[in-house]
Design an enzyme around this catalytic site. Structure first.
Site, mmCIF file in Angstrom:
data_model
loop_
_atom_site.group_PDB
_atom_site.id
_atom_site.type_symbol
_atom_site.label_atom_id
_atom_site.label_comp_id
_atom_site.label_asym_id
_atom_site.label_seq_id
_atom_site.Cartn_x
_atom_site.Cartn_y
_atom_site.Cartn_z
ATOM 1 N N THR A 32 0.855 -1.180 0.000
ATOM 2 C CA THR A 32 0.000 0.000 0.000
ATOM 3 C C THR A 32 0.890 1.229 0.000
ATOM 4 O O THR A 32 2.043 1.179 0.443
ATOM 5 C CB THR A 32 -1.004 0.021 1.179
ATOM 6 O OG1 THR A 32 -1.998 1.011 0.929
ATOM 7 C CG2 THR A 32 -0.325 0.289 2.513
ATOM 8 N N CYS A 38 -2.618 8.299 7.594
ATOM 9 C CA CYS A 38 -3.234 6.965 7.544
ATOM 10 C C CYS A 38 -2.292 5.927 8.141
ATOM 11 O O CYS A 38 -1.095 6.163 8.274
ATOM 12 C CB CYS A 38 -3.510 6.556 6.101
ATOM 13 S SG CYS A 38 -4.746 7.522 5.239
ATOM 14 N N HIS A 55 -5.640 -0.490 5.110
ATOM 15 C CA HIS A 55 -5.174 0.902 4.992
ATOM 16 C C HIS A 55 -6.295 1.781 5.544
ATOM 17 O O HIS A 55 -7.265 2.059 4.851
ATOM 18 C CB HIS A 55 -4.896 1.214 3.523
ATOM 19 C CG HIS A 55 -4.336 2.583 3.287
ATOM 20 N ND1 HIS A 55 -3.376 2.805 2.335
ATOM 21 C CD2 HIS A 55 -4.590 3.788 3.842
ATOM 22 C CE1 HIS A 55 -3.073 4.097 2.307
ATOM 23 N NE2 HIS A 55 -3.802 4.710 3.224
#
Length: 167
Positions: A32, A38, A55
């Site tokens: 990712t 995040c 995520h």
């Protein structure tokens, strides 16, 4: 899924986007990118060869208009665990890695950033669920991308300045 050729081996790679997750039962590499505030949370059951990556963007679904479970730590992590158990993982054998949570956005009056609140929620939930945190690359003020290779049991992190480290 994407297949990559490297030194006579074919590696399968699966990319997970924001507010998405994946569970695999083979040696598929999970990746990712765009981890600012995040978090990328990796869970792994080595004995049963089940890997998962989510995520997440925000710590809690409370007061949210969009309640997509994978968008939030408090709903996404239990969702990932449930999917992994369904795929054959033993919840008591899961181990975790956390990447991201940079200090990029501040939205509340206490001055706590989204990144630090994401980290706190993830650590709290992992502790409550009895999941051992193996390692983390969290905080700071830079973006990251991650790559989890279950065959090697390594997490590679590339930062915005193109440096790479493993945890």
């Amino acid at each position: 899924m994407k297949r990559l050729e490297t030194n006579d081996e074919t590696i399968t790679r699966r990319k997970i986007g924001i507010a998405e997750y994946a569970v695999v039962t083979d040696e598929t590499v999970l990746v990712t990118s765009g981890l600012g505030s995040c978090l990328g949370i990796i869970l792994y059951d080595q004995r049963n060869s089940v890997s998962g990556l989510i995520h997440v963007m925000l710590p809690s679904v409370d007061h949210a208009r969009d309640t997509t479970p994978a968008k939030f730590v408090d709903t996404g992590l239990p969702l990932l665990i449930d999917e992994m158990v369904e795929a054959g993982a033993d919840a008591n054998r899961l181990r975790a890695w956390i990447v991201g949570g940079s200090e990029m956005l501040q939205f509340n009056s206490t001055g706590e950033s989204i990144g630090s609140r994401n980290i706190a929620m993830a650590e709290q939930l992992l502790e409550e669920l009895g999941i051992r945190l193996v390692d983390a690359d969290i905080g700071g003020n830079h973006g990251r991308s991650l790559r989890f290779d279950p065959a090697e049991e390594t997490v590679s992190i590339r930062t915005a300045d193109d440096s790479i480290q493993q945890i």
